[in-house]
Scaffold this active site. Sequence first.
Site, PDB file in Angstrom:
ATOM      1  N   GLY A 223       0.939  -1.025   0.105  1.00 47.28           N
ATOM      2  CA  GLY A 223       0.053  -0.104   0.161  1.00 47.28           C
ATOM      3  C   GLY A 223       0.506   1.288   0.163  1.00 47.28           C
ATOM      4  O   GLY A 223       0.612   2.747   0.599  1.00 47.28           O
TER       5      GLY A 223
ATOM      6  N   ASP B  54      -2.547  -7.666  -6.439  1.00 48.16           N
ATOM      7  CA  ASP B  54      -3.659  -7.509  -5.661  1.00 48.16           C
ATOM      8  C   ASP B  54      -3.973  -8.354  -4.249  1.00 48.16           C
ATOM      9  O   ASP B  54      -3.575 -10.048  -4.702  1.00 48.16           O
ATOM     10  CB  ASP B  54      -5.319  -7.557  -6.606  1.00 48.16           C
ATOM     11  CG  ASP B  54      -6.377  -7.890  -5.665  1.00 48.16           C
ATOM     12  OD1 ASP B  54      -7.000  -7.673  -4.178  1.00 48.16           O
ATOM     13  OD2 ASP B  54      -8.104  -8.088  -6.411  1.00 48.16           O
TER      14      ASP B  54
ATOM     15  N   TYR C 145     -14.843  -3.870   9.640  1.00 49.68           N
ATOM     16  CA  TYR C 145     -13.101  -2.859   8.871  1.00 49.68           C
ATOM     17  C   TYR C 145     -12.113  -3.294  10.666  1.00 49.68           C
ATOM     18  O   TYR C 145     -11.499  -4.141  10.281  1.00 49.68           O
ATOM     19  CB  TYR C 145     -12.635  -2.159   8.652  1.00 49.68           C
ATOM     20  CG  TYR C 145     -11.624  -1.533   8.604  1.00 49.68           C
ATOM     21  CD1 TYR C 145     -11.136  -0.968   8.281  1.00 49.68           C
ATOM     22  CD2 TYR C 145     -11.785   0.130   9.257  1.00 49.68           C
ATOM     23  CE1 TYR C 145      -9.416  -0.678   8.101  1.00 49.68           C
ATOM     24  CE2 TYR C 145     -10.567   0.430   9.754  1.00 49.68           C
ATOM     25  CZ  TYR C 145      -9.343   0.232   9.041  1.00 49.68           C
ATOM     26  OH  TYR C 145      -8.101   0.990   8.175  1.00 49.68           O
TER      27      TYR C 145
ATOM     28  N   ALA D  86     -14.053  -5.379  13.093  1.00 50.63           N
ATOM     29  CA  ALA D  86     -13.064  -6.814  12.976  1.00 50.63           C
ATOM     30  C   ALA D  86     -12.125  -7.070  12.780  1.00 50.63           C
ATOM     31  O   ALA D  86     -10.839  -8.244  13.125  1.00 50.63           O
ATOM     32  CB  ALA D  86     -14.107  -7.461  13.131  1.00 50.63           C
ATOM     33  N   ALA D  87     -11.741  -6.861  10.957  1.00 49.15           N
ATOM     34  CA  ALA D  87     -10.562  -7.147  10.514  1.00 49.15           C
ATOM     35  C   ALA D  87      -9.094  -7.063  11.196  1.00 49.15           C
ATOM     36  O   ALA D  87      -8.118  -7.632  11.326  1.00 49.15           O
ATOM     37  CB  ALA D  87     -10.591  -7.538   9.630  1.00 49.15           C
ATOM     38  N   LYS D  88      -9.038  -5.665  11.680  1.00 54.54           N
ATOM     39  CA  LYS D  88      -8.067  -5.568  12.050  1.00 54.54           C
ATOM     40  C   LYS D  88      -7.895  -5.667  13.497  1.00 54.54           C
ATOM     41  O   LYS D  88      -6.396  -6.609  13.804  1.00 54.54           O
ATOM     42  CB  LYS D  88      -8.191  -3.783  12.359  1.00 54.54           C
ATOM     43  CG  LYS D  88      -8.169  -2.830  11.175  1.00 54.54           C
ATOM     44  CD  LYS D  88      -6.685  -3.280  10.281  1.00 54.54           C
ATOM     45  CE  LYS D  88      -6.589  -2.027   8.965  1.00 54.54           C
ATOM     46  NZ  LYS D  88      -5.457  -2.635   8.342  1.00 54.54           N
TER      47      LYS D  88
ATOM     48  N   ASN E 104       0.816  -3.067   5.309  1.00 55.32           N
ATOM     49  CA  ASN E 104       0.745  -1.594   5.505  1.00 55.32           C
ATOM     50  C   ASN E 104      -1.226  -0.740   4.383  1.00 55.32           C
ATOM     51  O   ASN E 104      -1.438  -0.261   5.072  1.00 55.32           O
ATOM     52  CB  ASN E 104       1.418  -0.856   4.507  1.00 55.32           C
ATOM     53  CG  ASN E 104       0.741   0.723   4.942  1.00 55.32           C
ATOM     54  OD1 ASN E 104       0.364   1.563   5.879  1.00 55.32           O
ATOM     55  ND2 ASN E 104       0.155   1.357   3.264  1.00 55.32           N
TER      56      ASN E 104
ATOM     57  N   SER F  98      -6.118  -0.633  13.382  1.00 56.05           N
ATOM     58  CA  SER F  98      -6.616   0.466  13.147  1.00 56.05           C
ATOM     59  C   SER F  98      -7.154   0.546  14.833  1.00 56.05           C
ATOM     60  O   SER F  98      -7.517   0.073  15.590  1.00 56.05           O
ATOM     61  CB  SER F  98      -7.656   0.830  12.266  1.00 56.05           C
ATOM     62  OG  SER F  98      -8.247   1.958  12.777  1.00 56.05           O
TER      63      SER F  98
ATOM     64  N   ILE G 299      -5.558   9.637  10.747  1.00 62.63           N
ATOM     65  CA  ILE G 299      -4.401   9.952   9.832  1.00 62.63           C
ATOM     66  C   ILE G 299      -4.825   9.987   8.982  1.00 62.63           C
ATOM     67  O   ILE G 299      -5.698  10.081   7.689  1.00 62.63           O
ATOM     68  CB  ILE G 299      -3.892   8.281  10.151  1.00 62.63           C
ATOM     69  CG1 ILE G 299      -3.501   8.224  11.414  1.00 62.63           C
ATOM     70  CG2 ILE G 299      -2.349   9.354   9.036  1.00 62.63           C
ATOM     71  CD1 ILE G 299      -2.450   8.501  12.043  1.00 62.63           C
TER      72      ILE G 299
HETATM   73  N1  LIG Z   1      -5.915   6.968   7.569  1.00 64.06           N
HETATM   74  C1  LIG Z   1      -6.128   6.757   8.548  1.00 64.06           C
HETATM   75  O1  LIG Z   1      -6.871   7.495   9.275  1.00 64.06           O
HETATM   76  C2  LIG Z   1      -5.676   4.937   9.178  1.00 64.06           C
HETATM   77  C3  LIG Z   1      -6.106   4.810  10.998  1.00 64.06           C
HETATM   78  C4  LIG Z   1      -5.859   3.670  10.884  1.00 64.06           C
HETATM   79  C5  LIG Z   1      -5.289   2.993  10.248  1.00 64.06           C
HETATM   80  N2  LIG Z   1      -5.151   2.943   8.447  1.00 64.06           N
HETATM   81  C6  LIG Z   1      -4.370   1.970   8.369  1.00 64.06           C
HETATM   82  O2  LIG Z   1      -3.393   1.879   7.994  1.00 64.06           O
HETATM   83  C7  LIG Z   1      -3.352   2.144   6.245  1.00 64.06           C
HETATM   84  C8  LIG Z   1      -2.461   2.700   4.974  1.00 64.06           C
HETATM   85  O3  LIG Z   1      -3.979   3.656   5.150  1.00 64.06           O
HETATM   86  P1  LIG Z   1      -3.843   4.929   4.376  1.00 64.06           P
HETATM   87  O4  LIG Z   1      -5.041   5.109   5.216  1.00 64.06           O
HETATM   88  O5  LIG Z   1      -2.734   4.949   3.994  1.00 64.06           O
HETATM   89  O6  LIG Z   1      -5.059   4.353   3.147  1.00 64.06           O
HETATM   90  P2  LIG Z   1      -5.220   5.323   1.993  1.00 64.06           P
HETATM   91  O7  LIG Z   1      -3.997   5.943   1.220  1.00 64.06           O
HETATM   92  O8  LIG Z   1      -6.396   5.329   0.906  1.00 64.06           O
HETATM   93  O9  LIG Z   1      -4.472   3.812   0.590  1.00 64.06           O
HETATM   94  C9  LIG Z   1      -4.603   2.730   0.602  1.00 64.06           C
HETATM   95  C10 LIG Z   1      -3.486   1.420   0.228  1.00 64.06           C
HETATM   96  O10 LIG Z   1      -3.949   0.368   0.050  1.00 64.06           O
HETATM   97  C11 LIG Z   1      -3.886  -0.218  -1.156  1.00 64.06           C
HETATM   98  N3  LIG Z   1      -4.826  -1.085  -1.183  1.00 64.06           N
HETATM   99  C12 LIG Z   1      -6.283  -1.600  -1.509  1.00 64.06           C
HETATM  100  N4  LIG Z   1      -6.690  -2.221  -1.746  1.00 64.06           N
HETATM  101  C13 LIG Z   1      -5.778  -2.710  -2.226  1.00 64.06           C
HETATM  102  C14 LIG Z   1      -5.967  -3.981  -2.567  1.00 64.06           C
HETATM  103  N5  LIG Z   1      -7.043  -4.788  -2.910  1.00 64.06           N
HETATM  104  N6  LIG Z   1      -4.572  -5.192  -2.876  1.00 64.06           N
HETATM  105  C15 LIG Z   1      -4.025  -4.472  -3.085  1.00 64.06           C
HETATM  106  N7  LIG Z   1      -3.730  -3.117  -2.250  1.00 64.06           N
HETATM  107  C16 LIG Z   1      -4.469  -2.337  -1.406  1.00 64.06           C
HETATM  108  C17 LIG Z   1      -3.963   1.113  -2.276  1.00 64.06           C
HETATM  109  O11 LIG Z   1      -3.435   0.679  -3.368  1.00 64.06           O
HETATM  110  P3  LIG Z   1      -3.784   1.721  -5.040  1.00 64.06           P
HETATM  111  O12 LIG Z   1      -3.946   2.595  -4.943  1.00 64.06           O
HETATM  112  O13 LIG Z   1      -1.894   1.415  -5.476  1.00 64.06           O
HETATM  113  O14 LIG Z   1      -4.713   1.276  -5.120  1.00 64.06           O
HETATM  114  C18 LIG Z   1      -3.256   2.463  -1.399  1.00 64.06           C
HETATM  115  O15 LIG Z   1      -1.844   2.603  -1.484  1.00 64.06           O
HETATM  116  C19 LIG Z   1      -4.189   0.387   6.076  1.00 64.06           C
HETATM  117  O16 LIG Z   1      -4.163  -0.459   6.592  1.00 64.06           O
HETATM  118  C20 LIG Z   1      -5.271   1.435   6.990  1.00 64.06           C
HETATM  119  O17 LIG Z   1      -6.904   0.672   7.056  1.00 64.06           O
HETATM  120  C21 LIG Z   1      -5.369   4.602   8.360  1.00 64.06           C
END
Ligand SMILES: NC(=O)c1ccc[n+]([C@@H]2O[C@H](COP(=O)([O-])OP(=O)(O)OC[C@H]3O[C@@H](n4cnc5c(N)ncnc54)[C@H](OP(=O)(O)O)[C@@H]3O)[C@@H](O)[C@H]2O)c1
Length: 249
Positions: free
Chosen positions: A14, A65, A159, A161-163, A92, A145, A192
Site C-alpha cells: 500500500g 491485488d 473493518y 473486526a478485521a483489524k 500497510n 487501526s 490519520i
Molecule cells: N488513514 C487513517 O486514518 C488510518 C487509521 C488507522 C489505520 N489505517 C490503516 O493504514 C493503512 C494505510 O491507510 P491509508 O490511510 O494510507 O490509506 P490510503 O491512502 O487509502 O491507501 C490505501 C493503500 O492500500 C492499497 N490497496 C487498496 N486495496 C488494495 C488491494 N486489494 N490490494 C493491494 N493494495 C490495496 C492502495 O493501493 P492503490 O492506491 O495502488 O490501489 C493504497 O496504496 C491501512 O491498513 C489502513 O487501514 C489508516
Amino acid sequence: MFESLRGKRVLITGATGGIGSAMVCLFADCGAQVGIHYHRNAAKAQALRRALLAKGKTAACFKADLSQVSQIRRLVKAFVRAFGRIDVLINNAGGVLEPKPIERLSEKGWDRTFALNAKGPFFLAQEALWRMRRQRSGRIINVSSISAKYGGSPVSLHYGAAKAALEAATRGLARWGAPHGIRVNAIRGGFIETPFHQKMGRRDRRERIRKIPLQRAGQPLDMARMALYLASEAGDFITGETITVAGGD
Ligand SMILES: NC(=O)c1ccc[n+]([C@@H]2O[C@H](COP(=O)([O-])OP(=O)(O)OC[C@H]3O[C@@H](n4cnc5c(N)ncnc54)[C@H](OP(=O)(O)O)[C@@H]3O)[C@@H](O)[C@H]2O)c1
C-alpha cells in the site's frame, strides 16, 4: 539510532497510499532499499520510485491485488528476486471495502474487507517468514487501526473486526517468530489524514478531530516514524505488541 536500517530490504504494501508513501520516503532516507507495492495506482508508484532514484536511493515497484493469495506469493517472490532477501515486511495496505451500516453490510463487503485487512497480511507474513527464518532475522509490522478498539465507525464494523483479527495474528506470529530472530508488531493508527477517509465517505472531519485528546489529526509521518522505530534496532526488545499512534485516542 536508525543506522541499522541502512541497506535493509524493506517491502512496504500500500505504498501508494498516504501512510505507505510516507513510510517509503522515510525508510529510503535512512538508507533502506524499498519495495513500493501498489494495487491500482501505478502512476503514483512510478513517481515515488523516480523521486527516490533521483536522490540516489534504491527502489522498485511491484503490483499485486493483496486480496488474492496467489498474487501475494508472486509479490514476495518478485521482491526477493529483485533485492536478494527480505529484511522488513510492512503490511500497510488496507481499507474499508463497502463502507455500510450494519443492517446493510453484505457478505461480499465483509469478505473483501477481511481479505484485504486480515487474510492478506497473514499470507504475506507466511511468505516472508520462512525466508526470514533461514536468515535468522526479520521484522514484520502490521498496520492496524483504532477501529479494532472501538469496533469500527457506524459504517466500518467489518473493518474494525478485521483489524482486531490482524492484531491477534500479530501476537501469534510473534510467538512463532521469536525463536528464529523474527519480531512481529502492529501499529494501531488513530485518525490519520490520508485519502482513506474520502474513500469511506467521511464528512465529520472536524468533529472527529475534537475527540482526539491532542486535538489534531495524525499525519502519515507519525505512523511512518513508529514503523521506523519498530524496524530498527531501537525496537530490538519489542515483539508481539500493538502500539497505538492516535494522539491519546
Ligand atoms: N488513514 C487513517 O486514518 C488510518 C487509521 C488507522 C489505520 N489505517 C490503516 O493504514 C493503512 C494505510 O491507510 P491509508 O490511510 O494510507 O490509506 P490510503 O491512502 O487509502 O491507501 C490505501 C493503500 O492500500 C492499497 N490497496 C487498496 N486495496 C488494495 C488491494 N486489494 N490490494 C493491494 N493494495 C490495496 C492502495 O493501493 P492503490 O492506491 O495502488 O490501489 C493504497 O496504496 C491501512 O491498513 C489502513 O487501514 C489508516
